[in-house]
Write an enzyme that holds these catalytic residues in place. Structure first.
Site, mmCIF file in Angstrom:
data_model
loop_
_atom_site.group_PDB
_atom_site.id
_atom_site.type_symbol
_atom_site.label_atom_id
_atom_site.label_comp_id
_atom_site.label_asym_id
_atom_site.label_seq_id
_atom_site.Cartn_x
_atom_site.Cartn_y
_atom_site.Cartn_z
ATOM 1 N N GLY A 116 0.866 -1.179 0.000
ATOM 2 C CA GLY A 116 0.000 0.000 0.000
ATOM 3 C C GLY A 116 0.893 1.215 0.000
ATOM 4 O O GLY A 116 1.773 1.332 -0.845
ATOM 5 N N GLU A 117 0.680 2.076 0.955
ATOM 6 C CA GLU A 117 1.507 3.280 1.062
ATOM 7 C C GLU A 117 2.100 3.291 2.479
ATOM 8 O O GLU A 117 1.367 3.453 3.460
ATOM 9 C CB GLU A 117 0.620 4.508 0.802
ATOM 10 C CG GLU A 117 1.377 5.794 0.666
ATOM 11 C CD GLU A 117 2.437 5.756 -0.439
ATOM 12 O OE1 GLU A 117 2.141 5.279 -1.548
ATOM 13 O OE2 GLU A 117 3.566 6.192 -0.167
ATOM 14 N N CYS A 130 6.119 -5.351 0.148
ATOM 15 C CA CYS A 130 6.219 -4.015 -0.461
ATOM 16 C C CYS A 130 6.179 -2.923 0.613
ATOM 17 O O CYS A 130 7.138 -2.787 1.368
ATOM 18 C CB CYS A 130 5.139 -3.859 -1.522
ATOM 19 S SG CYS A 130 5.594 -2.639 -2.755
ATOM 20 N N ILE A 137 5.190 -3.255 -7.913
ATOM 21 C CA ILE A 137 4.369 -2.050 -8.106
ATOM 22 C C ILE A 137 4.934 -0.929 -7.240
ATOM 23 O O ILE A 137 4.864 -0.994 -6.012
ATOM 24 C CB ILE A 137 2.897 -2.321 -7.722
ATOM 25 C CG1 ILE A 137 2.343 -3.526 -8.482
ATOM 26 C CG2 ILE A 137 2.041 -1.073 -7.972
ATOM 27 C CD1 ILE A 137 1.013 -4.045 -7.957
ATOM 28 N N HIS A 159 4.677 -8.327 -4.706
ATOM 29 C CA HIS A 159 3.340 -8.646 -4.177
ATOM 30 C C HIS A 159 2.996 -10.116 -4.393
ATOM 31 O O HIS A 159 2.300 -10.438 -5.368
ATOM 32 C CB HIS A 159 2.291 -7.777 -4.884
ATOM 33 C CG HIS A 159 2.270 -6.364 -4.431
ATOM 34 N ND1 HIS A 159 1.411 -5.909 -3.452
ATOM 35 C CD2 HIS A 159 3.022 -5.303 -4.794
ATOM 36 C CE1 HIS A 159 1.622 -4.624 -3.243
ATOM 37 N NE2 HIS A 159 2.596 -4.230 -4.042
ATOM 38 N N GLU A 173 0.861 -11.990 -3.000
ATOM 39 C CA GLU A 173 -0.582 -12.267 -2.877
ATOM 40 C C GLU A 173 -1.297 -12.206 -4.226
ATOM 41 O O GLU A 173 -2.405 -12.720 -4.361
ATOM 42 C CB GLU A 173 -1.219 -11.290 -1.870
ATOM 43 C CG GLU A 173 -1.403 -9.842 -2.329
ATOM 44 C CD GLU A 173 -0.116 -9.015 -2.329
ATOM 45 O OE1 GLU A 173 0.966 -9.585 -2.079
ATOM 46 O OE2 GLU A 173 -0.194 -7.801 -2.585
HETATM 47 N N1 GLN Z 1 5.690 2.939 -2.941
HETATM 48 C C1 GLN Z 1 4.971 2.481 -1.787
HETATM 49 C C2 GLN Z 1 5.588 3.023 -0.505
HETATM 50 O O1 GLN Z 1 6.572 3.671 -0.530
HETATM 51 C C3 GLN Z 1 4.946 0.973 -1.749
HETATM 52 C C4 GLN Z 1 4.177 0.436 -2.928
HETATM 53 C C5 GLN Z 1 3.475 -0.858 -2.703
HETATM 54 O O2 GLN Z 1 3.262 -1.303 -1.564
HETATM 55 N N2 GLN Z 1 3.016 -1.450 -3.769
HETATM 56 O O3 GLN Z 1 5.076 2.792 0.533
#
Ligand code: GLN
EC number: 4.3.3.6
Length: 205
Positions: free
Chosen positions: A52-53, A84, A143, A184, A186
């Site tokens: 995610g972020e 990620c 991603i 990822h 999943e």
């Molecule tokens: N770019 C995101 C971050 O810095 C990570 C991207 C992702 O989880 N697909 O948190």
């Protein structure tokens, strides 16, 4: 077994599904718990921190009191898979190619250093086959992925991926019962989730 999926932000649902499928394949009984507050952390046998972020996951974790509690549980040996943004969240050192050290709230539990968004923007997302130590070949989707540029102490690389400028960087690492992947799993495979469940089962023996 009880497996938590941190559900503050990101693709928690895909991980819930992956854990359920993986437990069916292993023939074990697993309750999947969505973790949004500290109470939901109790009695877990394993935890997944989704992508995610990472800045959003970090600030929500701080606001809900989960940041310190999660850190404590993981340091005490809770088997944890971070993918990620989850890998960024677990890392001890987090950098950004532009601002350097990001200063974002992190768990800082794993002896790895990561560079956020190391492969470029959303449109630079890609997938490739990776060979993962002890797990086998998996299709890996990247991603806005970070790169793990260093692993030290008890953290050991499980897989590498070619970076256009940096050469080979670490795509997956393990330290005791913590596993981090910059891709990822999943989305394509149950193998990494099965591996997490096996690590958790070993602990119970
Ligand atoms: N770019 C995101 C971050 O810095 C990570 C991207 C992702 O989880 N697909 O948190």
């Amino acid at each position: 077994m009880r497996v938590g999926v941190l559900a503050l932000q990101g693709d928690a649902e895909e991980h819930e599904y992956a854990i359920k499928r993986a437990s069916e394949e292993l023939g074990i009984n697993v309750d999947v718990i969505r973790v949004k507050n500290t109470e939901q952390l109790s009695d877990l046998n394993a935890l997944v921190i989704p992508g995610g972020e990472s800045t959003t996951i970090g600030s929500l974790a701080r606001r809900t009191g989960l940041l310190d509690r999660l850190r404590g549980s993981i340091i005490n040996g809770l088997p944890t898979l971070g993918t990620c943004a989850g890998a960024i969240f677990m890392a001890r050192e987090v950098r950004d190619s532009v601002v350097g050290e990001t200063g974002q709230p992190i768990l800082g539990v794993m002896d790895i250093a990561v560079v956020r968004n190391a492969f470029g923007r959303q449109r630079d997302s890609f997938e490739t086959d990776l060979s993962i130590d002890g797990i086998g070949t998996v299709r890996a989707v990247f991603i806005r992925a970070p790169a793990i540029i260093k692993a030290w102490g008890n953290a050991r690389p499980l897989a590498y991926v070619k970076h256009p400028k940096l050469g080979n960087v670490i795509a997956a690492a393990q330290e005791n019962s913590m596993i981090a992947t910059v891709f990822h799993p999943e989305l394509t495979t149950m193998k990494i989730h099965k591996y997490l469940l096996e690590v958790a089962m070993d602990k119970q023996r």
